[in-house]
Design an enzyme around this catalytic site. Structure first.
Site, PDB file in Angstrom:
ATOM      1  N   GLY A   1      -4.550 -33.168  -6.325  1.00 24.63           N
ATOM      2  CA  GLY A   1      -6.012 -33.025  -7.513  1.00 24.63           C
ATOM      3  C   GLY A   1      -5.261 -31.087  -7.184  1.00 24.63           C
ATOM      4  O   GLY A   1      -4.136 -31.204  -6.993  1.00 24.63           O
TER       5      GLY A   1
ATOM      6  N   HIS B   1      -1.901 -28.153 -11.024  1.00 26.92           N
ATOM      7  CA  HIS B   1      -0.898 -27.120 -11.798  1.00 26.92           C
ATOM      8  C   HIS B   1       0.083 -27.692 -12.611  1.00 26.92           C
ATOM      9  O   HIS B   1       0.038 -29.109 -13.001  1.00 26.92           O
ATOM     10  CB  HIS B   1      -0.344 -26.112 -10.998  1.00 26.92           C
ATOM     11  CG  HIS B   1       0.227 -26.618  -9.998  1.00 26.92           C
ATOM     12  ND1 HIS B   1       1.335 -27.899  -9.888  1.00 26.92           N
ATOM     13  CD2 HIS B   1       0.218 -26.768  -8.445  1.00 26.92           C
ATOM     14  CE1 HIS B   1       1.692 -28.139  -8.422  1.00 26.92           C
ATOM     15  NE2 HIS B   1       1.084 -27.820  -7.982  1.00 26.92           N
TER      16      HIS B   1
ATOM     17  N   HIS C   1       1.078 -31.167 -11.543  1.00 30.73           N
ATOM     18  CA  HIS C   1       1.434 -32.016 -11.349  1.00 30.73           C
ATOM     19  C   HIS C   1       1.114 -32.350 -13.324  1.00 30.73           C
ATOM     20  O   HIS C   1       1.095 -33.529 -13.024  1.00 30.73           O
ATOM     21  CB  HIS C   1      -0.548 -32.192 -11.366  1.00 30.73           C
ATOM     22  CG  HIS C   1      -0.869 -31.730  -9.774  1.00 30.73           C
ATOM     23  ND1 HIS C   1      -0.647 -30.609  -9.501  1.00 30.73           N
ATOM     24  CD2 HIS C   1      -0.361 -32.306  -8.076  1.00 30.73           C
ATOM     25  CE1 HIS C   1      -1.349 -30.241  -8.016  1.00 30.73           C
ATOM     26  NE2 HIS C   1      -0.604 -31.458  -7.331  1.00 30.73           N
TER      27      HIS C   1
ATOM     28  N   GLY D   1       7.261 -35.775  -6.848  1.00 26.76           N
ATOM     29  CA  GLY D   1       7.846 -34.169  -7.329  1.00 26.76           C
ATOM     30  C   GLY D   1       8.780 -34.363  -6.879  1.00 26.76           C
ATOM     31  O   GLY D   1       8.803 -34.673  -4.807  1.00 26.76           O
TER      32      GLY D   1
ATOM     33  N   LYS E   1       9.751 -31.546  -5.472  1.00 29.67           N
ATOM     34  CA  LYS E   1       9.267 -30.035  -4.818  1.00 29.67           C
ATOM     35  C   LYS E   1       9.351 -30.621  -3.144  1.00 29.67           C
ATOM     36  O   LYS E   1       9.367 -29.940  -1.567  1.00 29.67           O
ATOM     37  CB  LYS E   1       8.463 -29.467  -5.282  1.00 29.67           C
ATOM     38  CG  LYS E   1       8.311 -28.220  -4.661  1.00 29.67           C
ATOM     39  CD  LYS E   1       7.007 -28.033  -4.258  1.00 29.67           C
ATOM     40  CE  LYS E   1       6.236 -27.277  -3.110  1.00 29.67           C
ATOM     41  NZ  LYS E   1       4.217 -27.657  -2.471  1.00 29.67           N
TER      42      LYS E   1
ATOM     43  N   GLN F   1       9.045 -36.522   0.910  1.00 30.15           N
ATOM     44  CA  GLN F   1       8.037 -36.880   1.003  1.00 30.15           C
ATOM     45  C   GLN F   1       8.363 -38.198   0.466  1.00 30.15           C
ATOM     46  O   GLN F   1       8.192 -39.351   0.625  1.00 30.15           O
ATOM     47  CB  GLN F   1       6.969 -36.234   0.263  1.00 30.15           C
ATOM     48  CG  GLN F   1       6.408 -37.388  -0.092  1.00 30.15           C
ATOM     49  CD  GLN F   1       4.312 -36.651  -0.565  1.00 30.15           C
ATOM     50  OE1 GLN F   1       4.410 -36.128  -0.039  1.00 30.15           O
ATOM     51  NE2 GLN F   1       4.428 -36.455  -1.775  1.00 30.15           N
TER      52      GLN F   1
ATOM     53  N   SER G   1       2.685 -24.941  -6.411  1.00 28.05           N
ATOM     54  CA  SER G   1       1.770 -25.373  -5.446  1.00 28.05           C
ATOM     55  C   SER G   1       0.256 -25.310  -5.501  1.00 28.05           C
ATOM     56  O   SER G   1       0.087 -24.031  -5.688  1.00 28.05           O
ATOM     57  CB  SER G   1       2.586 -25.411  -4.285  1.00 28.05           C
ATOM     58  OG  SER G   1       1.574 -25.410  -2.895  1.00 28.05           O
ATOM     59  N   SER G   2       0.104 -26.527  -4.809  1.00 28.98           N
ATOM     60  CA  SER G   2      -2.053 -25.892  -5.226  1.00 28.98           C
ATOM     61  C   SER G   2      -2.527 -24.786  -4.253  1.00 28.98           C
ATOM     62  O   SER G   2      -3.126 -24.199  -3.884  1.00 28.98           O
ATOM     63  CB  SER G   2      -3.040 -27.135  -4.654  1.00 28.98           C
ATOM     64  OG  SER G   2      -1.808 -28.209  -5.538  1.00 28.98           O
ATOM     65  N   ARG G   3      -1.764 -24.597  -2.640  1.00 29.91           N
ATOM     66  CA  ARG G   3      -1.947 -23.959  -1.536  1.00 29.91           C
ATOM     67  C   ARG G   3      -1.459 -22.337  -2.263  1.00 29.91           C
ATOM     68  O   ARG G   3      -1.370 -21.297  -1.723  1.00 29.91           O
ATOM     69  CB  ARG G   3      -0.888 -23.833  -0.565  1.00 29.91           C
ATOM     70  CG  ARG G   3      -1.329 -24.829   0.179  1.00 29.91           C
ATOM     71  CD  ARG G   3      -0.449 -25.096   1.457  1.00 29.91           C
ATOM     72  NE  ARG G   3      -0.962 -25.992   2.504  1.00 29.91           N
ATOM     73  CZ  ARG G   3      -0.897 -27.706   2.113  1.00 29.91           C
ATOM     74  NH1 ARG G   3       0.302 -27.873   1.801  1.00 29.91           N
ATOM     75  NH2 ARG G   3      -1.019 -29.122   2.772  1.00 29.91           N
TER      76      ARG G   3
HETATM   77  P1  AMP Z   1      -0.175 -32.787  -4.066  1.00 30.72           P
HETATM   78  O1  AMP Z   1      -1.333 -32.794  -5.097  1.00 30.72           O
HETATM   79  O2  AMP Z   1       0.541 -31.724  -3.517  1.00 30.72           O
HETATM   80  O3  AMP Z   1       0.097 -33.923  -3.120  1.00 30.72           O
HETATM   81  O4  AMP Z   1       1.396 -33.624  -5.359  1.00 30.72           O
HETATM   82  C1  AMP Z   1       1.144 -34.220  -6.432  1.00 30.72           C
HETATM   83  C2  AMP Z   1       2.111 -34.110  -6.818  1.00 30.72           C
HETATM   84  O5  AMP Z   1       2.814 -33.117  -7.195  1.00 30.72           O
HETATM   85  C3  AMP Z   1       3.569 -35.114  -5.771  1.00 30.72           C
HETATM   86  O6  AMP Z   1       4.349 -35.672  -5.729  1.00 30.72           O
HETATM   87  C4  AMP Z   1       4.503 -33.743  -5.081  1.00 30.72           C
HETATM   88  O7  AMP Z   1       5.681 -33.751  -5.076  1.00 30.72           O
HETATM   89  C5  AMP Z   1       3.895 -32.815  -7.275  1.00 30.72           C
HETATM   90  N1  AMP Z   1       4.671 -31.545  -7.224  1.00 30.72           N
HETATM   91  C6  AMP Z   1       3.305 -30.439  -6.722  1.00 30.72           C
HETATM   92  N2  AMP Z   1       4.422 -29.555  -6.381  1.00 30.72           N
HETATM   93  C7  AMP Z   1       5.090 -29.934  -7.215  1.00 30.72           C
HETATM   94  C8  AMP Z   1       5.889 -28.980  -8.554  1.00 30.72           C
HETATM   95  N3  AMP Z   1       6.249 -27.277  -8.339  1.00 30.72           N
HETATM   96  N4  AMP Z   1       6.923 -29.653  -9.278  1.00 30.72           N
HETATM   97  C9  AMP Z   1       7.279 -30.685  -9.298  1.00 30.72           C
HETATM   98  N5  AMP Z   1       6.427 -31.801  -9.083  1.00 30.72           N
HETATM   99  C10 AMP Z   1       4.957 -31.003  -7.624  1.00 30.72           C
END
Ligand code: AMP
Length: 289
Positions: A31, A34, A37, A147, A149, A153, A185-187
């Site tokens: 969640g 951005h 996602h 992703g 990114k 993972q 990034s969410s961070r």
């Molecule tokens: P997260 O919510 O951060 O766990 O990310 C959920 C999914 O979105 C994961 O598969 C991430 O690799 C992907 N993701 C996060 N940031 C990006 C990004 N900047 N570009 C593409 N995919 C992303």
């Protein structure tokens, strides 16, 4: 869009979609959406008849309780966004729904999990692999989107689906970046304005690594040293690692002659960011500098 917080009714709804002959695309997320996602959701939308988005800040993949507590959460904003992007199903389980009393099984991709992010964040990939295996089993999706990114993972997930014979196709989605190159990034929202400006050094250092490769340098250690030095020039960045590795095994390589992955992790204050890019060798013979 139908929203579920429990597994059984979600499964029933997915079974109905499958019986109607629909293919299912899964986009697992924590969640605080951005554009990264949204790109996963759009890709799932484009390639499948029905889309399941999951929203779960998985406690078992955080090795740092402070990081877990401060992790951005905006479920009230994310749900309508998922719907606007064409999600058919949204799954927002509680930790108790995912890890009920007596839960006692973990999934570990052993070698891959020890390197890079795994070395810096003990237990992280066990948490990721276990929750992703559960989500893949719950969803029974045709395709699942992750992703690039989070490159390591993605490799862990490819490994576990192959090893555990999970029939879902794993699709990697290129990293979405801000206009100045910072990987979304969410961070990122946790950065101060000054740290936010400084954080662009990660993407520029990775670009620099390719620029060095473009001059004919193939020595991976030399490129990694340049990568580290470029980041260390930025006083607000504390480098965790800056390496050139095999894109599949994440083990260090001597040469980028067959292509390689440059991967970096650094802290800006308390916020830890990662980024990566594939390096391609320049055509022609290697040169030494
Ligand atoms: P997260 O919510 O951060 O766990 O990310 C959920 C999914 O979105 C994961 O598969 C991430 O690799 C992907 N993701 C996060 N940031 C990006 C990004 N900047 N570009 C593409 N995919 C992303």
């Amino acid at each position: 869009m139908q929203t579920f917080s429990e597994i059984a009714p979600l499964r029933a709804a997915l079974a109905e979609a499958r019986q109607a002959g629909k293919s299912i695309g899964l986009a697992p997320t924590m969640g605080a959406f951005h554009e990264g996602h949204l790109t996963l959701i759009r890709r799932a939308r484009a390639e499948n008849d029905a889309v399941l988005v999951t929203l779960f800040v998985n406690p078992t993949q955080f090795n740092d309780i402070e990081d877990f507590v401060s992790y951005p959460r905006h479920p009230e904003r994310d749900a309508p966004t998922a719907e606007a992007e064409g999600a058919d199903f949204l799954f927002t389980p509680s930790p108790d729904e995912m890890y009920p009393k007596g839960f006692d099984t973990v999934v570990v991709a052993r070698g891959l999990s020890e390197r890079l992010e795994g070395a810096s964040r003990p237990g992280h990939f066990q948490g990721v692999a276990t929750v992703v295996a559960k989500l893949l089993n719950i969803a029974g999706a045709d395709r699942a989107y992750f992703g690039e990114k989070d490159w390591q993972q993605l490799q862990v997930i490819r490994r576990l689906t192959a090893d555990l014979n999970i029939p879902t196709e794993i699709v990697g989605v290129p990293t979405v970046r801000e206009a100045d190159g910072l990987a979304m990034s969410s961070r990122n929202v946790l950065l101060t304005a000054e740290q936010r400006r400084a954080a662009t050094v990660l993407a520029s250092a990775l670009d620099n690594a390719q620029a060095i490769a473009d001059t004919g340098v193939q020595d991976a250690y030399q490129i990694a040293a340049w990568l580290r030095q470029t980041i260390e020039v930025q006083p607000l960045a504390r480098v965790d690692y800056a390496v050139v590795v095999d894109p599949e095994t994440l083990q260090e390589v001597d040469s980028i002659e067959n292509g390689a992955l440059a991967a970096v992790a650094a802290r800006f204050g308390k916020v830890r960011l990662i980024d990566n890019r594939l390096l391609r060798p320049a055509p022609g013979p290697a040169v030494r500098r």
